[in-house]
Enzyme design. Structure first.
Site, mmCIF file in Angstrom:
data_model
loop_
_atom_site.group_PDB
_atom_site.id
_atom_site.type_symbol
_atom_site.label_atom_id
_atom_site.label_comp_id
_atom_site.label_asym_id
_atom_site.label_seq_id
_atom_site.Cartn_x
_atom_site.Cartn_y
_atom_site.Cartn_z
ATOM 1 C CB SER A 1 -0.960 -0.043 1.181
ATOM 2 O OG SER A 1 -2.055 0.798 0.987
ATOM 3 C CG ASP B 1 -6.109 -3.136 -3.960
ATOM 4 O OD1 ASP B 1 -6.904 -2.370 -3.384
ATOM 5 O OD2 ASP B 1 -4.870 -2.994 -3.923
ATOM 6 C CG HIS C 1 -4.897 -3.101 -0.331
ATOM 7 N ND1 HIS C 1 -4.413 -2.402 -1.411
ATOM 8 C CD2 HIS C 1 -4.512 -2.395 0.764
ATOM 9 C CE1 HIS C 1 -3.777 -1.331 -0.990
ATOM 10 N NE2 HIS C 1 -3.811 -1.305 0.332
#
Length: 509
Positions: free
Chosen positions: A190, A452, A477
């Protein structure tokens, strides 16, 4: 952050937004990019996470021991000699002489020591004889460079300062531990995935290779594509699902225009106090909060996150779409309310606080003891001064209504006195500095999942043979960072193996 539905949100941090009432604290980010997808714990939207307030119990005391590194407050001002203590963790269990050093980068939430005992990076470390380090991001968790979170102090919070922290940490640790000749590999998911890529980009003499998972490398003020991917991800389970969600959201928007409906809405969604819509910010905050139920579940759909102490991992796209398709619950609006009650029950939340003024008070509380100090205030500051990433409803190709870009931008002004023009300029500077989609480096692998929403700001096709993408169909994710399990999709297992083979090759170069 956000970490926070932010890009960027794996150490990111990436988390369900639990408000002061315990549920769904909204923020202008995402994503975010909430922290850690992986490595952090947070209670805010950014890279949206749902492990707020969970404690991790370490099985072996050593790898969870908190260690402290003396860091400079401002790496870009030689006249400023102020210092502070940054938290880090070490796992030496797999280290072999001449082995590489793995550095897990912290994100928009407290560093979670669960990652010192779990995760794909440790599988790689065991095979490659690596020493494993994890460094918490400045201003998150216990890494507190300043006395409070005032806007004046938050000027020392940026990705550039974080990268300089990593560079100084790497340099000093290499000298202190006799690791100067070892090859260092950066890991992150991320927002920390972006940092992993940028660490290799900006400090190529210090880091040999990077695994940048679910990394939003392109900054943008408006990110309506996030909700477009949510539509497609819901539709991948049931083609009618996003249409039903859209109908429910549209019905709610219409009801909000009629104050005589507010008593019923208060009951339907079990609000903590009677619904009051006095401004566009009030309605936008309420609508975004409810949409967040779907955004969070899509972002982390079926990720193997249980080891982090995360609640609600059993709530999946399949389950939500099952509720939305259940006509026995009533019209789509009633089903939408049923989803909200399901999430509240799952997270043991008694009532939903959807007052924007309450949120404003929380987010402008600059104390380290404040309700947004777990990462919410910090991550939103980063979105307002670096990234944007605002998941607006400005696209017609998504299922929600009522929280347009101006709602997010207004929060930057309300919280930090950052204007729309300043925000736009900051985002432009970020892409100018890092290159956005046009990143130019080597030995960086960029995995992303098709489910995601953050993949829309990431690299999903190879740039060069030395800048490969790994696009994993059907995963969410940071999925490749989590521990393997028998239920994993074959393509997820193959992706993990592919990343390992790349590391093996690059470490021999």
């Amino acid at each position: 952050m956000e970490l926070s539905h932010m890009p960027p949100a794996c150490f990111p941090v990436d988390i369900m937004a639990l408000q002061r009432s315990g549920f769904l604290m909204s923020s202008v980010a995402l994503c975010v990019l909430v922290s850690l997808c992986v490595v952090a714990e947070g209670g805010f939207k950014g890279f949206r996470r749902s492990n707020a307030g969970q404690e991790y119990t370490c099985r072996q005391g050593g790898v969870c021991e908190e260690l402290w590194f003396t860091q400079q407050l401002d790496h870009f001002n030689g006249a400023d000699s102020r210092e502070w203590k940054q938290r880090y963790f070490v796992n030496e269990a797999f280290y072999k002489p001449e082995g590489p050093v793995f550095l897990m980068i912290g994100g928009e939430g407290p560093a979670n020591p669960a990652w010192m005992q779990n995760g794909t990076w440790l599988t790689y470390a065991e095979k490659l004889g690596a020493l494993c380090l994890m460094l918490e991001h400045r201003f998150y968790g216990k890494s507190r460079p300043t006395s409070d979170l005032s806007t004046e102090n938050l000027r020392f919070l940026s990705s550039r300062q974080a990268l300089a922290d990593l560079a100084h940490f790497r340099t000093v640790m290499a000298e202190a531990r006799g690791l100067a000749n070892r090859k260092w590999v950066a890991f992150g998911g991320s927002y920390p995935g972006s940092l992993a890529a940028w660490f290799r980009l900006k400090y190529p003499h210090l880091v040999h290779a990077s695994v940048a998972t679910s990394a939003p490398v392109h900054a943008t003020v408006n990110f309506p594509e996030y909700l477009e991917v949510v539509w497609r991800s819901l539709a991948s389970e049931n083609a009618d699902c996003p249409r039903i969600v859209e109908e429910a959201s549209s019905t709610l928007v219409k009801l909000l225009k009629d104050p005589t409906t507010y008593d019923n809405i208060t009951k339907d969604f079990n609000l903590c106090s009677k619904l009051q819509i006095q401004t566009e910010m009030d309605s936008a905050y309420f609508l975004e909060t409810l949409a967040g139920n779907f955004m969070d579940v899509v972002q982390y759909n079926e990720d193997n996150r249980g080891f982090e102490g995360v609640m609600g991992t059993n709530i999946t796209i399949k389950l939500l779409c099952g509720v939305m398709a259940d006509s026995s619950l009533g019209e789509p609006y009633e089903r939408y309310a049923a989803v909200a009650r399901l999430m509240m029950e799952t997270f043991s939340v008694k009532c939903l606080d959807v007052g924007f003024n309450n949120y404003l008070k929380e987010m402008t509380n600059a104390s380290w003891d404040g309700p947004a100090a777990g990462g919410g205030r910090q991550w939103v500051y980063q979105t307002c001064t670096e990234f944007g990433f605002y998941q607006s409803t400005d696209s017609p190709n998504q299922p929600f209504s009522g929280f347009p870009l101006k709602y997010h931008v207004q929060q930057c002004a309300d919280f930090f006195n950052v204007s729309a023009d300043q925000l736009a300029e900051a985002v432009a500077q970020t892409n100018e500095y890092y290159g956005g989609y046009d990143i130019r480096s080597s030995r960086i692998v960029l995995p992303n999942g098709s489910i995601d929403p953050w993949h829309a700001l990431g690299i999903t096709q190879d740039i060069t043979p030395d800048l490969p993408a790994v696009f994993i169909k059907g995963t969410a994710h940071c999925a490749n960072m989590y521990p393997a399990r028998s239920e994993d999709l074959p393509q997820l297992s193959l992706a993990r193996d592919h990343v390992f083979l790349l590391l093996q090759k690059w470490l021999n170069q």
